[in-house]
Motif scaffolding. Sequence first.
Motif, PDB file in Angstrom:
ATOM      1  N   ALA A 153       5.655   6.987   9.205  1.00 55.26           N
ATOM      2  CA  ALA A 153       6.455   6.715  10.575  1.00 55.26           C
ATOM      3  C   ALA A 153       6.342   5.238   9.167  1.00 55.26           C
ATOM      4  O   ALA A 153       7.385   4.190   9.807  1.00 55.26           O
ATOM      5  N   VAL A 154       5.714   5.358   7.551  1.00 59.43           N
ATOM      6  CA  VAL A 154       5.718   3.887   7.687  1.00 59.43           C
ATOM      7  C   VAL A 154       7.684   4.165   6.883  1.00 59.43           C
ATOM      8  O   VAL A 154       8.261   3.046   6.740  1.00 59.43           O
ATOM      9  N   ILE A 155       7.768   4.637   5.891  1.00 58.44           N
ATOM     10  CA  ILE A 155       8.673   5.238   5.788  1.00 58.44           C
ATOM     11  C   ILE A 155       9.889   5.296   6.044  1.00 58.44           C
ATOM     12  O   ILE A 155      11.005   4.691   6.378  1.00 58.44           O
ATOM     13  N   THR A 156       9.318   5.273   7.867  1.00 59.42           N
ATOM     14  CA  THR A 156      10.585   5.159   9.190  1.00 59.42           C
ATOM     15  C   THR A 156      11.312   3.947   8.695  1.00 59.42           C
ATOM     16  O   THR A 156      12.746   3.634   9.020  1.00 59.42           O
ATOM     17  N   TRP A 157       9.954   2.820   8.902  1.00 61.55           N
ATOM     18  CA  TRP A 157      10.192   1.260   9.008  1.00 61.55           C
ATOM     19  C   TRP A 157      10.848   1.390   7.405  1.00 61.55           C
ATOM     20  O   TRP A 157      11.823   0.515   7.863  1.00 61.55           O
ATOM     21  N   VAL A 158      10.453   1.899   6.926  1.00 60.96           N
ATOM     22  CA  VAL A 158      11.480   1.387   5.423  1.00 60.96           C
ATOM     23  C   VAL A 158      12.258   1.487   5.380  1.00 60.96           C
ATOM     24  O   VAL A 158      13.545   0.755   5.131  1.00 60.96           O
ATOM     25  N   PHE A 159      13.168   2.672   5.983  1.00 61.56           N
ATOM     26  CA  PHE A 159      15.281   2.879   6.498  1.00 61.56           C
ATOM     27  C   PHE A 159      15.112   1.487   7.176  1.00 61.56           C
ATOM     28  O   PHE A 159      16.351   1.116   6.840  1.00 61.56           O
ATOM     29  N   MET A 160      13.799   1.174   8.075  1.00 57.58           N
ATOM     30  CA  MET A 160      14.364   0.387   9.487  1.00 57.58           C
ATOM     31  C   MET A 160      15.086  -1.040   9.033  1.00 57.58           C
ATOM     32  O   MET A 160      15.821  -1.941   8.806  1.00 57.58           O
ATOM     33  N   PHE A 161      14.295  -1.150   7.768  1.00 58.20           N
ATOM     34  CA  PHE A 161      14.062  -2.302   7.404  1.00 58.20           C
ATOM     35  C   PHE A 161      15.152  -2.823   5.776  1.00 58.20           C
ATOM     36  O   PHE A 161      15.397  -3.843   5.563  1.00 58.20           O
ATOM     37  N   VAL A 198       5.400  -3.408  10.930  1.00 60.58           N
ATOM     38  CA  VAL A 198       4.058  -2.754  11.015  1.00 60.58           C
ATOM     39  C   VAL A 198       3.291  -2.142  10.932  1.00 60.58           C
ATOM     40  O   VAL A 198       2.728  -0.919  11.842  1.00 60.58           O
ATOM     41  N   SER A 199       2.383  -3.234  10.614  1.00 57.83           N
ATOM     42  CA  SER A 199       0.833  -2.773  11.406  1.00 57.83           C
ATOM     43  C   SER A 199       0.461  -3.055  12.235  1.00 57.83           C
ATOM     44  O   SER A 199      -0.389  -2.590  13.401  1.00 57.83           O
ATOM     45  N   VAL A 200       1.318  -3.806  13.324  1.00 60.64           N
ATOM     46  CA  VAL A 200       0.758  -3.951  14.524  1.00 60.64           C
ATOM     47  C   VAL A 200       1.421  -2.758  15.134  1.00 60.64           C
ATOM     48  O   VAL A 200       0.699  -1.924  16.002  1.00 60.64           O
ATOM     49  N   TRP A 201       2.585  -2.596  14.856  1.00 51.07           N
ATOM     50  CA  TRP A 201       2.958  -1.330  15.579  1.00 51.07           C
ATOM     51  C   TRP A 201       2.674  -0.307  15.739  1.00 51.07           C
ATOM     52  O   TRP A 201       2.164   0.986  16.188  1.00 51.07           O
ATOM     53  N   PHE A 264      -4.271   0.626   2.849  1.00 50.05           N
ATOM     54  CA  PHE A 264      -3.813   0.802   1.631  1.00 50.05           C
ATOM     55  C   PHE A 264      -2.705   1.132   1.925  1.00 50.05           C
ATOM     56  O   PHE A 264      -1.454   0.668   1.463  1.00 50.05           O
ATOM     57  N   ASN A 265      -2.376   2.057   2.886  1.00 52.21           N
ATOM     58  CA  ASN A 265      -1.361   3.520   3.017  1.00 52.21           C
ATOM     59  C   ASN A 265      -0.059   2.233   3.172  1.00 52.21           C
ATOM     60  O   ASN A 265       1.341   2.835   2.269  1.00 52.21           O
ATOM     61  N   THR A 266      -0.468   1.505   3.965  1.00 53.76           N
ATOM     62  CA  THR A 266       0.852   1.020   5.303  1.00 53.76           C
ATOM     63  C   THR A 266       1.621  -0.107   3.979  1.00 53.76           C
ATOM     64  O   THR A 266       2.898   0.357   3.749  1.00 53.76           O
ATOM     65  N   PRO A 267       0.810  -1.080   3.317  1.00 52.53           N
ATOM     66  CA  PRO A 267       1.811  -1.762   1.913  1.00 52.53           C
ATOM     67  C   PRO A 267       1.928  -1.056   1.503  1.00 52.53           C
ATOM     68  O   PRO A 267       2.532  -1.212   0.281  1.00 52.53           O
TER      69      PRO A 267
END
Length: 330
Positions: A153-161, A198-201, A264-267
């Motif tokens: 999920a977070v890697i997907t957000w990395v590409f979106m940002f 990302v955290s709220v999502w 820790f995982n998200t940031p």
Amino acid sequence: MTSTVELPVSKGESGETAARGPRRRAPGRIRRVGLPYLLLLPALILELLVHLVPMVIGIVMSFKQLTQFYIRDWGAAPWAGLDNFRVSVDFDAPVGEALLHSFLVTIAFTLLSVGLCWLIGTTAAICMQDTFRGRGLLRALFLVPYALPVYAAVITWVFMFQHDNGLVNHVLHDQLGVTDKPSFWLIGDNSFIALLVVSVWKGWPFAFLIVMAGLQNIPRELYEAAALDGAGMWQQIRRITLPSLSAVNQVLILVLFLWTFNDFNTPYVLFGKSAPEAADLISVHIYQASFVTWNFGTGSAMSVLLLLFLLLVTGVYLAVTSRGRRASRA
């Protein structure tokens, strides 16, 4: 008329029978009482190995001058006493100042994330109480962010940002024209907003799930009676829903606070080993102090301080909420 004949029982036989009775019942009683503890034993052993033993080792490491020179044999590191703690809380020095900044950023991030997760989750759960077509599908879709693996999920957000070809800049700049130019979301001050989004999502579906389960215990007759008395939707939420969910919300907020503060995982996945200053959460900061600068003694001292802070907050929170429950019952 029949008469019963009592056979004489010798003193030795009666004593043997009396002594034999408890021995027959004792194994059954032991099995009955000891079975729950026996079933809990594997979980207790795993808890000791996975959590308690590393925690004790970390506490011991916080009192040592443990650097990269003692990685092979950390037990041989010199004893530092409270020096690592003094360095961590010396807010006039660079190490303590950086830790204080990270702590304040984490406090702001946690309060905003927990508040938004609770607000969005509670709103969605209340809206999903009424029966309508497609409600089951929407409930399943709402739980997708919570069900996805964190890294995916977070890697997907990395590409979106991404700055050049990310979906966020494409929508905000190219489609809606909200920004004058594409923004940098993973560096600078905008990194805090990206981390919060990302955290709220990722976290609000958990609040939605818990609140939705709590709403099932509220009798529908209360809402029907309130509607007959002329109470509107907001009055029903304020007078019936929220008071009935007080116990659920107390546990939910505490769990969300602990999870978000320790995240820790998200940031780490979003920014890598070196998070921007605006999104320097304390979990990543302690990781950098330990595994980037190779000062494991100072990093362990920071972890112990974090543990003490979370224990203090948890104790105060539980004391205040339990006192509030007793006052409401009285």
